[in-house]
Design a protein around this motif. Sequence first.
Motif, PDB file in Angstrom:
ATOM      1  N   GLY A  16      86.537  65.628 -54.292  1.00 55.44           N
ATOM      2  CA  GLY A  16      87.660  65.820 -53.365  1.00 55.44           C
ATOM      3  C   GLY A  16      87.517  67.180 -52.710  1.00 55.44           C
ATOM      4  N   PHE A  17      87.087  67.188 -51.444  1.00 58.44           N
ATOM      5  CA  PHE A  17      86.841  68.453 -50.751  1.00 58.44           C
ATOM      6  C   PHE A  17      87.917  68.668 -49.686  1.00 58.44           C
ATOM      7  N   GLY A  18      89.182  68.580 -50.142  1.00 59.60           N
ATOM      8  CA  GLY A  18      90.307  68.806 -49.221  1.00 59.60           C
ATOM      9  C   GLY A  18      90.797  70.233 -49.341  1.00 59.60           C
ATOM     10  N   ASN A  19      92.116  70.420 -49.221  1.00 55.71           N
ATOM     11  CA  ASN A  19      92.718  71.763 -49.277  1.00 55.71           C
ATOM     12  C   ASN A  19      92.271  72.545 -50.505  1.00 55.71           C
ATOM     13  N   PHE A  37      81.606  66.541 -53.840  1.00 51.68           N
ATOM     14  CA  PHE A  37      81.573  65.175 -53.294  1.00 51.68           C
ATOM     15  C   PHE A  37      82.940  64.838 -52.728  1.00 51.68           C
ATOM     16  N   ASP A  38      82.953  64.335 -51.494  1.00 52.90           N
ATOM     17  CA  ASP A  38      84.184  63.800 -50.907  1.00 52.90           C
ATOM     18  C   ASP A  38      83.829  62.447 -50.306  1.00 52.90           C
ATOM     19  N   LYS A  39      84.766  61.519 -50.373  1.00 54.24           N
ATOM     20  CA  LYS A  39      84.438  60.181 -49.852  1.00 54.24           C
ATOM     21  C   LYS A  39      84.199  60.236 -48.343  1.00 54.24           C
ATOM     22  N   ASP A  40      84.757  61.264 -47.702  1.00 53.15           N
ATOM     23  CA  ASP A  40      84.493  61.477 -46.280  1.00 53.15           C
ATOM     24  C   ASP A  40      83.358  62.508 -46.174  1.00 53.15           C
ATOM     25  N   ALA A  41      82.137  62.010 -45.964  1.00 57.39           N
ATOM     26  CA  ALA A  41      80.952  62.883 -45.998  1.00 57.39           C
ATOM     27  C   ALA A  41      81.009  63.989 -44.946  1.00 57.39           C
ATOM     28  N   ARG A  42      81.810  63.787 -43.890  1.00 55.37           N
ATOM     29  CA  ARG A  42      81.887  64.829 -42.847  1.00 55.37           C
ATOM     30  C   ARG A  42      82.438  66.139 -43.397  1.00 55.37           C
ATOM     31  N   LYS A  43      83.316  66.032 -44.426  1.00 52.85           N
ATOM     32  CA  LYS A  43      83.956  67.240 -44.979  1.00 52.85           C
ATOM     33  C   LYS A  43      82.974  68.129 -45.744  1.00 52.85           C
ATOM     34  N   THR A  44      81.880  67.543 -46.216  1.00 54.27           N
ATOM     35  CA  THR A  44      80.929  68.356 -47.000  1.00 54.27           C
ATOM     36  C   THR A  44      79.613  68.570 -46.245  1.00 54.27           C
ATOM     37  N   ALA A  69      89.886  66.933 -57.714  1.00 58.31           N
ATOM     38  CA  ALA A  69      90.803  67.525 -56.733  1.00 58.31           C
ATOM     39  C   ALA A  69      91.197  66.501 -55.671  1.00 58.31           C
ATOM     40  N   VAL A  70      91.501  65.293 -56.144  1.00 56.78           N
ATOM     41  CA  VAL A  70      91.985  64.256 -55.211  1.00 56.78           C
ATOM     42  C   VAL A  70      93.479  64.061 -55.418  1.00 56.78           C
ATOM     43  N   LYS A  71      94.124  63.407 -54.470  1.00 50.57           N
ATOM     44  CA  LYS A  71      95.564  63.158 -54.556  1.00 50.57           C
ATOM     45  C   LYS A  71      95.856  62.196 -55.710  1.00 50.57           C
ATOM     46  N   PRO A  72      97.050  62.308 -56.305  1.00 46.76           N
ATOM     47  CA  PRO A  72      97.363  61.423 -57.437  1.00 46.76           C
ATOM     48  C   PRO A  72      97.128  59.942 -57.130  1.00 46.76           C
ATOM     49  N   GLN A  73      97.391  59.514 -55.897  1.00 42.30           N
ATOM     50  CA  GLN A  73      97.212  58.086 -55.588  1.00 42.30           C
ATOM     51  C   GLN A  73      95.737  57.649 -55.584  1.00 42.30           C
ATOM     52  N   ASP A  74      94.819  58.627 -55.460  1.00 42.30           N
ATOM     53  CA  ASP A  74      93.381  58.296 -55.471  1.00 42.30           C
ATOM     54  C   ASP A  74      92.770  58.507 -56.847  1.00 42.30           C
ATOM     55  N   PHE A  75      93.592  58.961 -57.779  1.00 35.34           N
ATOM     56  CA  PHE A  75      93.088  59.428 -59.062  1.00 35.34           C
ATOM     57  C   PHE A  75      92.504  58.313 -59.930  1.00 35.34           C
ATOM     58  N   ILE A  94      93.533  68.751 -61.280  1.00 35.60           N
ATOM     59  CA  ILE A  94      94.631  69.509 -60.652  1.00 35.60           C
ATOM     60  C   ILE A  94      95.675  68.562 -60.062  1.00 35.60           C
ATOM     61  N   ALA A  95      95.558  67.262 -60.376  1.00 38.79           N
ATOM     62  CA  ALA A  95      96.489  66.295 -59.786  1.00 38.79           C
ATOM     63  C   ALA A  95      97.890  66.439 -60.381  1.00 38.79           C
ATOM     64  N   ALA A  96      98.875  66.550 -59.511  1.00 37.38           N
ATOM     65  CA  ALA A  96     100.266  66.699 -59.972  1.00 37.38           C
ATOM     66  C   ALA A  96     100.688  65.452 -60.735  1.00 37.38           C
ATOM     67  N   VAL A 116      95.474  71.575 -64.637  1.00 38.49           N
ATOM     68  CA  VAL A 116      95.833  72.808 -63.920  1.00 38.49           C
ATOM     69  C   VAL A 116      96.824  72.476 -62.811  1.00 38.49           C
ATOM     70  N   MET A 117      97.842  73.294 -62.670  1.00 35.97           N
ATOM     71  CA  MET A 117      98.757  73.157 -61.539  1.00 35.97           C
ATOM     72  C   MET A 117      98.653  74.410 -60.668  1.00 35.97           C
ATOM     73  N   PRO A 118      97.852  74.338 -59.613  1.00 34.59           N
ATOM     74  CA  PRO A 118      97.763  75.493 -58.707  1.00 34.59           C
ATOM     75  C   PRO A 118      98.923  75.452 -57.689  1.00 34.59           C
ATOM     76  N   ASN A 119      98.946  76.363 -56.756  1.00 38.48           N
ATOM     77  CA  ASN A 119      99.933  76.233 -55.672  1.00 38.48           C
ATOM     78  C   ASN A 119      99.336  76.671 -54.334  1.00 38.48           C
ATOM     79  N   MET A 120     100.105  76.449 -53.277  1.00 40.57           N
ATOM     80  CA  MET A 120      99.576  76.589 -51.924  1.00 40.57           C
ATOM     81  C   MET A 120      98.927  77.949 -51.610  1.00 40.57           C
TER      82      MET A 120
HETATM   83  N1  LIG Z   1      97.679  71.392 -51.793  1.00 40.21           N
HETATM   84  C1  LIG Z   1      98.417  72.027 -52.686  1.00 40.21           C
HETATM   85  O1  LIG Z   1      99.118  73.011 -52.393  1.00 40.21           O
HETATM   86  C2  LIG Z   1      98.417  71.566 -54.131  1.00 40.21           C
HETATM   87  C3  LIG Z   1      99.156  72.289 -55.083  1.00 40.21           C
HETATM   88  C4  LIG Z   1      99.122  71.872 -56.409  1.00 40.21           C
HETATM   89  C5  LIG Z   1      98.389  70.772 -56.779  1.00 40.21           C
HETATM   90  N2  LIG Z   1      97.698  70.088 -55.845  1.00 40.21           N
HETATM   91  C6  LIG Z   1      96.965  68.891 -56.275  1.00 40.21           C
HETATM   92  O2  LIG Z   1      95.640  69.009 -55.835  1.00 40.21           O
HETATM   93  C7  LIG Z   1      95.107  67.717 -55.553  1.00 40.21           C
HETATM   94  C8  LIG Z   1      94.415  67.777 -54.206  1.00 40.21           C
HETATM   95  O3  LIG Z   1      95.367  68.154 -53.230  1.00 40.21           O
HETATM   96  P1  LIG Z   1      94.892  68.582 -51.780  1.00 40.21           P
HETATM   97  O4  LIG Z   1      96.075  69.130 -51.094  1.00 40.21           O
HETATM   98  O5  LIG Z   1      93.640  69.380 -51.876  1.00 40.21           O
HETATM   99  O6  LIG Z   1      94.548  67.115 -51.191  1.00 40.21           O
HETATM  100  P2  LIG Z   1      93.651  66.751 -49.922  1.00 40.21           P
HETATM  101  O7  LIG Z   1      93.597  67.899 -48.972  1.00 40.21           O
HETATM  102  O8  LIG Z   1      94.098  65.410 -49.456  1.00 40.21           O
HETATM  103  O9  LIG Z   1      92.179  66.616 -50.570  1.00 40.21           O
HETATM  104  C9  LIG Z   1      91.760  65.530 -51.343  1.00 40.21           C
HETATM  105  C10 LIG Z   1      90.407  65.083 -50.821  1.00 40.21           C
HETATM  106  O10 LIG Z   1      89.884  64.081 -51.689  1.00 40.21           O
HETATM  107  C11 LIG Z   1      89.327  63.050 -50.878  1.00 40.21           C
HETATM  108  N3  LIG Z   1      89.231  61.819 -51.666  1.00 40.21           N
HETATM  109  C12 LIG Z   1      90.136  60.831 -51.836  1.00 40.21           C
HETATM  110  N4  LIG Z   1      89.651  59.864 -52.642  1.00 40.21           N
HETATM  111  C13 LIG Z   1      88.406  60.259 -52.995  1.00 40.21           C
HETATM  112  C14 LIG Z   1      87.389  59.689 -53.806  1.00 40.21           C
HETATM  113  N5  LIG Z   1      87.560  58.507 -54.414  1.00 40.21           N
HETATM  114  N6  LIG Z   1      86.235  60.351 -53.950  1.00 40.21           N
HETATM  115  C15 LIG Z   1      86.044  61.536 -53.332  1.00 40.21           C
HETATM  116  N7  LIG Z   1      86.950  62.141 -52.545  1.00 40.21           N
HETATM  117  C16 LIG Z   1      88.126  61.501 -52.382  1.00 40.21           C
HETATM  118  C17 LIG Z   1      90.282  62.976 -49.727  1.00 40.21           C
HETATM  119  O11 LIG Z   1      89.743  62.245 -48.656  1.00 40.21           O
HETATM  120  P3  LIG Z   1      90.767  61.520 -47.619  1.00 40.21           P
HETATM  121  O12 LIG Z   1      91.572  62.610 -46.995  1.00 40.21           O
HETATM  122  O13 LIG Z   1      89.844  60.818 -46.684  1.00 40.21           O
HETATM  123  O14 LIG Z   1      91.612  60.592 -48.450  1.00 40.21           O
HETATM  124  C18 LIG Z   1      90.460  64.456 -49.421  1.00 40.21           C
HETATM  125  O15 LIG Z   1      89.407  64.953 -48.649  1.00 40.21           O
HETATM  126  C19 LIG Z   1      96.277  66.739 -55.579  1.00 40.21           C
HETATM  127  O16 LIG Z   1      96.192  65.925 -56.717  1.00 40.21           O
HETATM  128  C20 LIG Z   1      97.505  67.607 -55.637  1.00 40.21           C
HETATM  129  O17 LIG Z   1      98.502  67.039 -56.481  1.00 40.21           O
HETATM  130  C21 LIG Z   1      97.686  70.453 -54.533  1.00 40.21           C
END
Ligand SMILES: NC(=O)c1ccc[n+]([C@@H]2O[C@H](COP(=O)([O-])OP(=O)(O)OC[C@H]3O[C@@H](n4cnc5c(N)ncnc54)[C@H](OP(=O)(O)O)[C@@H]3O)[C@@H](O)[C@H]2O)c1
Length: 284
Positions: A16-19, A37-44, A69-75, A94-96, A116-120
């Motif tokens: 999960g190469f998001g935020n 690794f991110d499922k969207d290869a453009r991000k990496t 580091a993916v969203k809870p719904q993808d976990f 780090i999934a909530a 781990v519970m990080p924050n913004m």
């Molecule tokens: N952001 C915060 O401030 C914060 C704070 C505390 C905890 N967290 C926790 O941190 C986790 C990540 O949050 P985030 O804000 O970084 O989310 P995010 O920006 O959406 O990043 C998650 C990344 O994972 C990718 N992904 C989804 N399914 C995947 C899979 N099967 N294999 C590989 N990559 C996959 C997503 O791609 P797509 O976008 O294409 O789905 C996205 O690029 C969450 O569980 C959240 O609860 C976040």
Amino acid sequence: MKRERAKMNKNIGIIGFGNMGSSLAERIKSAYKVYAFDKDARKTRNLSRIETARDIPGLVKCSDALILAVKPQDFAGVLAEIKDWIGTKLVISIAAGITTNHIEKALGRGARVIRVMPNMPAKIAQGISCLSRSGLASKKDLELADTLFTYLGKTVRIKEELMNSATAVSGSGPAYVLRYLESERVNINRIPQEKKSLFLNDFQKSAQGVGFTFGQAKVLTEAVFSGTVSFLKKTKIAPGELIKQVASKGGTTQAALRVLDGGGSLAEAVKAAKARADELSLRQ
Ligand SMILES: NC(=O)c1ccc[n+]([C@@H]2O[C@H](COP(=O)([O-])OP(=O)(O)OC[C@H]3O[C@@H](n4cnc5c(N)ncnc54)[C@H](OP(=O)(O)O)[C@@H]3O)[C@@H](O)[C@H]2O)c1
């Protein structure tokens, strides 16, 4: 709380190469070999000093420890994908709302899990991360996770039972600070000490209201306040705009903001966020 950062000879895999995943990767890459690794290869694509894995099995094979580091719904999907490859390698989630117990059960065979519970404000290395470990994760595992997250700011070790409270206080906390600064029309470059103390006093008591000790509440709330203000200064985003970005639909922050919008107190809002985190945990 400030711990020596030993450079460790470890390969860290991040799914999960998001935020959060990308922020962590960029910060730790000077000290660790990082695979992503991110499922969207453009991000990496075109990353510097971060290796990209072609798929999840490939990533797990190269890694000594794996950060989810993916969203809870993808976990659930990610757990299913790593299950056959993870063995007894350390998993850091780090999934909530997803408990170490749930992850252990899903992975089986002696999984070692740190939550781990990080924050913004972690995005600018001014975050605060709460960490807890499962029964099978060792002190050394916790040490490694702790060291990794010091690259995103401060760290606090807590019992797993307090993780949903951490979600309500430090995870959702930036939104309370933003709402306060916005409603009081505070100039972030000249925050009056009296206003800051009033807010922090209220916030600390609210954190104690969901189970933190006075000391923990003080550390968490002060870090949330200073991290959020630093984030605003650095990004120049207006508080109202940032609130929209941090309050995801159906999440803990939105539950708290609803209470504040209805005229409720901060203590009630924090309790609502904790109740929402409890609800989300029960859905597993
Ligand atoms: N952001 C915060 O401030 C914060 C704070 C505390 C905890 N967290 C926790 O941190 C986790 C990540 O949050 P985030 O804000 O970084 O989310 P995010 O920006 O959406 O990043 C998650 C990344 O994972 C990718 N992904 C989804 N399914 C995947 C899979 N099967 N294999 C590989 N990559 C996959 C997503 O791609 P797509 O976008 O294409 O789905 C996205 O690029 C969450 O569980 C959240 O609860 C976040």
